[in-house]
Scaffold this motif. Sequence first.
Motif, PDB file in Angstrom:
ATOM      1  N   PRO A  11       1.259  -0.862  -0.192  1.00 33.79           N
ATOM      2  CA  PRO A  11       0.134  -0.420   0.212  1.00 33.79           C
ATOM      3  C   PRO A  11       0.559   1.635  -0.727  1.00 33.79           C
ATOM      4  O   PRO A  11       0.794   2.337  -0.416  1.00 33.79           O
ATOM      5  CB  PRO A  11      -0.996  -0.046   1.470  1.00 33.79           C
ATOM      6  CG  PRO A  11      -1.109  -1.783   1.153  1.00 33.79           C
ATOM      7  CD  PRO A  11      -0.212  -2.111   0.949  1.00 33.79           C
TER       8      PRO A  11
ATOM      9  N   GLU B 186      -6.437   7.643  -2.192  1.00 32.82           N
ATOM     10  CA  GLU B 186      -7.174   6.743  -1.786  1.00 32.82           C
ATOM     11  C   GLU B 186      -7.777   5.956  -2.649  1.00 32.82           C
ATOM     12  O   GLU B 186      -8.441   4.556  -2.520  1.00 32.82           O
ATOM     13  CB  GLU B 186      -8.101   8.779  -2.529  1.00 32.82           C
ATOM     14  CG  GLU B 186      -8.216   9.515  -1.271  1.00 32.82           C
ATOM     15  CD  GLU B 186      -9.141  10.377  -2.180  1.00 32.82           C
ATOM     16  OE1 GLU B 186      -9.507  10.340  -3.134  1.00 32.82           O
ATOM     17  OE2 GLU B 186      -9.600  11.593  -1.252  1.00 32.82           O
TER      18      GLU B 186
ATOM     19  N   THR C 132      -5.548   3.964  -4.138  1.00 34.07           N
ATOM     20  CA  THR C 132      -4.575   2.942  -3.259  1.00 34.07           C
ATOM     21  C   THR C 132      -5.442   2.100  -1.781  1.00 34.07           C
ATOM     22  O   THR C 132      -5.409   0.933  -1.647  1.00 34.07           O
ATOM     23  CB  THR C 132      -3.373   2.926  -2.626  1.00 34.07           C
ATOM     24  OG1 THR C 132      -2.677   3.576  -3.872  1.00 34.07           O
ATOM     25  CG2 THR C 132      -2.765   1.792  -1.620  1.00 34.07           C
ATOM     26  N   TYR C 133      -6.884   2.876  -1.574  1.00 35.29           N
ATOM     27  CA  TYR C 133      -6.882   2.626  -0.363  1.00 35.29           C
ATOM     28  C   TYR C 133      -8.343   1.800  -1.001  1.00 35.29           C
ATOM     29  O   TYR C 133      -9.077   0.992  -0.126  1.00 35.29           O
ATOM     30  CB  TYR C 133      -8.131   3.436   0.484  1.00 35.29           C
ATOM     31  CG  TYR C 133      -8.943   3.362   1.185  1.00 35.29           C
ATOM     32  CD1 TYR C 133      -8.621   2.667   2.392  1.00 35.29           C
ATOM     33  CD2 TYR C 133     -10.294   3.867   1.317  1.00 35.29           C
ATOM     34  CE1 TYR C 133      -9.609   2.018   3.923  1.00 35.29           C
ATOM     35  CE2 TYR C 133     -11.473   3.124   2.120  1.00 35.29           C
ATOM     36  CZ  TYR C 133     -10.993   2.450   2.989  1.00 35.29           C
ATOM     37  OH  TYR C 133     -11.731   2.148   3.966  1.00 35.29           O
TER      38      TYR C 133
ATOM     39  N   TYR D 208      -6.992  -2.144  -2.245  1.00 38.91           N
ATOM     40  CA  TYR D 208      -6.935  -2.808  -0.960  1.00 38.91           C
ATOM     41  C   TYR D 208      -7.973  -3.137  -0.384  1.00 38.91           C
ATOM     42  O   TYR D 208      -7.719  -4.354   0.510  1.00 38.91           O
ATOM     43  CB  TYR D 208      -5.772  -1.974   0.244  1.00 38.91           C
ATOM     44  CG  TYR D 208      -4.236  -2.910  -1.199  1.00 38.91           C
ATOM     45  CD1 TYR D 208      -3.953  -3.916  -0.289  1.00 38.91           C
ATOM     46  CD2 TYR D 208      -4.199  -1.974  -1.548  1.00 38.91           C
ATOM     47  CE1 TYR D 208      -2.742  -4.036  -1.119  1.00 38.91           C
ATOM     48  CE2 TYR D 208      -2.687  -1.675  -2.523  1.00 38.91           C
ATOM     49  CZ  TYR D 208      -2.105  -3.710  -1.496  1.00 38.91           C
ATOM     50  OH  TYR D 208      -0.537  -3.468  -2.849  1.00 38.91           O
ATOM     51  N   ARG D 209      -8.835  -2.025  -0.432  1.00 40.29           N
ATOM     52  CA  ARG D 209     -10.325  -2.301   0.916  1.00 40.29           C
ATOM     53  C   ARG D 209     -11.222  -4.156  -0.301  1.00 40.29           C
ATOM     54  O   ARG D 209     -11.367  -4.874   0.702  1.00 40.29           O
ATOM     55  CB  ARG D 209     -11.203  -1.183   0.228  1.00 40.29           C
ATOM     56  CG  ARG D 209     -12.547  -1.151   1.083  1.00 40.29           C
ATOM     57  CD  ARG D 209     -13.479  -0.395   0.972  1.00 40.29           C
ATOM     58  NE  ARG D 209     -13.725  -0.027   0.084  1.00 40.29           N
ATOM     59  CZ  ARG D 209     -14.545   1.154  -0.388  1.00 40.29           C
ATOM     60  NH1 ARG D 209     -14.610   2.648   0.553  1.00 40.29           N
ATOM     61  NH2 ARG D 209     -14.047   1.472  -1.784  1.00 40.29           N
TER      62      ARG D 209
ATOM     63  N   LYS E 147      -5.010  -6.509   3.177  1.00 36.53           N
ATOM     64  CA  LYS E 147      -4.044  -6.146   3.282  1.00 36.53           C
ATOM     65  C   LYS E 147      -3.130  -7.222   2.969  1.00 36.53           C
ATOM     66  O   LYS E 147      -2.994  -8.438   3.639  1.00 36.53           O
ATOM     67  CB  LYS E 147      -3.948  -6.112   4.607  1.00 36.53           C
ATOM     68  CG  LYS E 147      -2.672  -4.684   4.926  1.00 36.53           C
ATOM     69  CD  LYS E 147      -1.753  -4.993   6.146  1.00 36.53           C
ATOM     70  CE  LYS E 147      -0.672  -3.880   6.664  1.00 36.53           C
ATOM     71  NZ  LYS E 147      -0.489  -3.201   8.417  1.00 36.53           N
TER      72      LYS E 147
END
Length: 635
Positions: free
Chosen positions: A67, A77, A79-80, A83-84, A88
């Motif tokens: 990440p 944002e 990247t989030y 990975y959401r 992780k």
Amino acid sequence: MKDVINNILKLGLWHSLDVQFADVLALPIYDGNRHNNIKEALILASATLSSKVRDGHVCLPLRCLTPDKLFQGNYPELTYAIYRKLGKLSISSWQELLFSCPAVSDGSRVTPLILENKRLYLHHMWQDECIVAQFFNHKYPSNVFQKEKIIYALNQLFPITYTEVDWHKIATAIGVTHHRVLISGGPGTGKTSIIAKIVATLLLCSKNNDLNIQITAPTGKATALLTESFRTTIHNIPQLEKLLLCNLPEKATTLHSLLRTRLYKENIQYNCFNLTRLDLLIIDEASMVSLSMLAQLILMLSPQTKVIFLGDQYQLCSVEPGSVFKDVCQFSNFYYSRKRYQELIDLTGYILPIISPSKSSMHYNYNSIIDGTCILKKNYRFSESSGINKLSGAINSGDYNHALSLLKSSIYKDLCYIYFVDKKSYITMILNCAMAYSNYLQKLKYTKILTENILKIFNHYRILCALRDGPFGVIRLNYYIEQILNEKGLIQLNNSRNYLGRPIIILRNKPSLELYNGDVGVLLLNDQNKLSAYFILPRGSIKVIQINQLPEHETCFAMTIHKAQGSEFQHTAIVLPNKYIPLLTRELLYTAVTRARQCLYLYATDHVIIRSVNSITQRYSGLYEKIKNHIIPMA
């Protein structure tokens, strides 16, 4: 995941081809909760890898998928959101997940992707890297010449001076006694003269004069300069008899010509140069050689062929993926093995300084690539008071404060820094760049002046740009320069855009005419008073090509820094954009500055120079580790 991918495409982080490639690799993975996670992870990894390869990287380290590293950490944002969906994933999790995909293996079976040492590769890039690593790791027999003959030849070519170590003599001794040699140095450090001295030493030490030698470089311009310099130096060595010189190559050739296949028969490729019989291959401007091109060349060589690479490790890397020369030059940070150290003392008479004893120096196997590396630092072209030389050194060391102080100082007459302030300064820059060609264009009015002299006068000055497009790119600048010169009556534009004195640069190889991408010529009148393209060839000869026979080309008052690599000009103007872009790097600026011999004009801003000097090109590769892991410390 589709929405996320669309956002990535809109931001220009991936190309649509990257996504298509990733989708094809993910097709065999069945839908399902667990499989969907694997599928989406594979798409992310393979599309990122594809984009990295287009940027010149050989592989994708798995750490770049974490990440904090994805997209260089610039889009948190985005990247989030990724990975959401994926959860992780640590580096070990990425390894486990990728190895569960049918498209990925460790290289033991043929798959589109190879995962090795926490690096993800396209199969062909991994294969090329393995070929090149094996080439540098292969064990070769020790020198076949008698030590006494080498000592005698070296002393003939390099009279002993006790004031300082002559690194040209050291480099020549390494070139004669090692099978894989890397010699790195900036412009003016005498690399080309070393080529002649190595060849001369080999000729003086050999029992006969039938050594099969080939000299090459990546571009036509580089081969022309290499040919002229090599022949001048080699023929001025009094110790060499004419009989020894008769079998030397008439001229250097481009790597593209060397690799060009003429005939296919029973799946065996035959080349007009018959590379399997070469005793010595010398590659100049080696920093420009890509991983794939070197791998192709290696497959065509005999394992017994001695190969010597010369270049500048701080210059721009190849346009295609890889930075082989820069990667392997890292071994200059280690010192020679104990046996090599003593051998060089015996051969040259110099006591070499031990530069890096802290890095287990002198404890590596004799004849490894460490023993075949030499870095040249003394500059013979520039005086100690040269601003160009000091500026290139400041850029190289990343000292932007010193670089700016040099540019703004009135002490150095060979440096001229023109700061972009507004539109008026931009117009002044274009006018100055255009009128710098007035002397060359005025000379065309004298019918008695030799064509060769006209070409040389044109090559005294060149404008170098970082970009092709935009207000600071070569296309726009060439257009504006033509308009100004036309208004001043120095050229006569017409509908065909072909006019007396028009400089052109070749954009596509045409081997049948011996014209290659990057070759620069000028449109002049032939014997029938019609315009033809004139190119200056090695040894000063002139090639004349009819305009309708020319491959794709364009006007070349200004050219890109990439195309200028391997060339040099008495006076050089560098035009950088007024705002920083990622393309501007320390290597690009250093390469541009070192094209100048006598005078440098730099059009830029302080901010752009600072950011450029601070930005270092780093190409992901596993080559250094592949070679290093093979060099086993001696017990």
